[in-house]
Design a protein around this motif. Structure first.
Motif, PDB file in Angstrom:
ATOM      1  N   SER A 110       0.782  -1.197   0.628  1.00 56.11           N
ATOM      2  CA  SER A 110      -0.264   0.566  -0.504  1.00 56.11           C
ATOM      3  C   SER A 110       0.777   1.120   0.099  1.00 56.11           C
ATOM      4  N   ASN A 114       0.916   3.782  -3.234  1.00 56.24           N
ATOM      5  CA  ASN A 114       1.050   5.444  -2.772  1.00 56.24           C
ATOM      6  C   ASN A 114       1.722   6.515  -3.206  1.00 56.24           C
ATOM      7  N   LEU A 117       1.357   6.759  -7.289  1.00 58.18           N
ATOM      8  CA  LEU A 117       0.125   7.245  -7.715  1.00 58.18           C
ATOM      9  C   LEU A 117       0.586   9.175  -7.516  1.00 58.18           C
ATOM     10  N   LYS A 124      -4.983   9.876 -14.220  1.00 61.65           N
ATOM     11  CA  LYS A 124      -5.398   7.900 -13.878  1.00 61.65           C
ATOM     12  C   LYS A 124      -4.564   6.676 -14.293  1.00 61.65           C
ATOM     13  N   GLU A 130      -0.772  -0.374 -13.472  1.00 63.20           N
ATOM     14  CA  GLU A 130      -0.531  -1.616 -12.692  1.00 63.20           C
ATOM     15  C   GLU A 130       0.203  -2.901 -13.069  1.00 63.20           C
ATOM     16  N   ASP A 149      -8.534  -6.709  -9.201  1.00 57.02           N
ATOM     17  CA  ASP A 149      -9.313  -5.451  -9.159  1.00 57.02           C
ATOM     18  C   ASP A 149      -8.875  -3.356  -8.922  1.00 57.02           C
ATOM     19  N   THR A 151      -9.590  -0.666  -9.992  1.00 54.15           N
ATOM     20  CA  THR A 151     -10.584   0.895 -10.151  1.00 54.15           C
ATOM     21  C   THR A 151      -9.739   1.462  -9.304  1.00 54.15           C
ATOM     22  N   ASP A 152      -9.875   0.841  -8.084  1.00 53.50           N
ATOM     23  CA  ASP A 152     -10.094   1.839  -7.312  1.00 53.50           C
ATOM     24  C   ASP A 152      -8.797   1.910  -6.038  1.00 53.50           C
ATOM     25  N   PRO A 153      -7.491   2.994  -6.566  1.00 50.30           N
ATOM     26  CA  PRO A 153      -6.026   1.558  -6.446  1.00 50.30           C
ATOM     27  C   PRO A 153      -5.698   2.927  -5.242  1.00 50.30           C
ATOM     28  N   ARG A 154      -6.370   3.245  -4.067  1.00 54.06           N
ATOM     29  CA  ARG A 154      -5.894   3.426  -3.030  1.00 54.06           C
ATOM     30  C   ARG A 154      -6.306   2.865  -2.301  1.00 54.06           C
TER      31      ARG A 154
END
Length: 155
Positions: A110, A114, A117, A124, A130, A149, A151-154
């Motif tokens: 995680s 971060n 990101l 996006k 990925e 998935d 879609t929301d990588p946070r």
């Protein structure tokens, strides 16, 4: 409105921004803007002078030409753009950092996500992002997340 200036002056009295962070100018501006919002500071000139007062000697020296002759309008947006362009990572450097990451190391997945990101700078994540993320992970973790998935990588 005449009353707004007085309210802004009262709110501004208690604001002291931290010294500008040359290593992370975008993060510094996010924090500064949060302080402006909390204290209801909206005037361009007020925000500009708060930013100027938060510059250290070396940083101010690098942009002295701007400080001596700021534009008549949009002073705050101008100095924000200048500082981000001067000290922020360029688009190419951010892309290079993404492509040449050193793996997971002792970070949690995680934390790595971060960091990646943050390098995306608001773009996006896509299929390539990925894959770059998955390739930074040890094989056993990569296999577990291969069908995840994003879609929301946070985290």
């Amino acid at each position: 409105m005449p009353g707004d200036d007085k309210l802004e002056q009262q709110n501004a009295v208690s604001l002291k921004l931290p010294t500008f962070w040359t290593a992370q100018p975008q993060v510094w501006f996010e924090q500064a803007e949060a302080q402006f919002h909390i204290r209801q500071i909206t005037a361009d000139t007020t925000k500009y002078y708060y930013v100027v007062s938060a510059l250290d000697q070396d940083t101010a020296g690098r942009i002295i030409d701007y400080l001596r002759q700021p534009p008549a309008t949009d002073k705050y947006e101008g100095i924000k753009t200048l500082l981000n362009e001067t000290f922020g990572l360029s688009r190419r450097v951010r892309a290079s950092k993404l492509l040449h990451m050193d793996g997971l190391g002792d970070r949690k997945p995680s934390v790595l996500m971060n960091e990646m990101l943050a390098l995306m700078d608001g773009h996006k994540p896509c299929l390539l992002f990925e894959q770059i993320f998955l390739e930074q992970l040890p094989e056993d973790i990569r296999l577990l997340l291969a069908d995840a998935d994003f879609t929301d990588p946070r985290p």
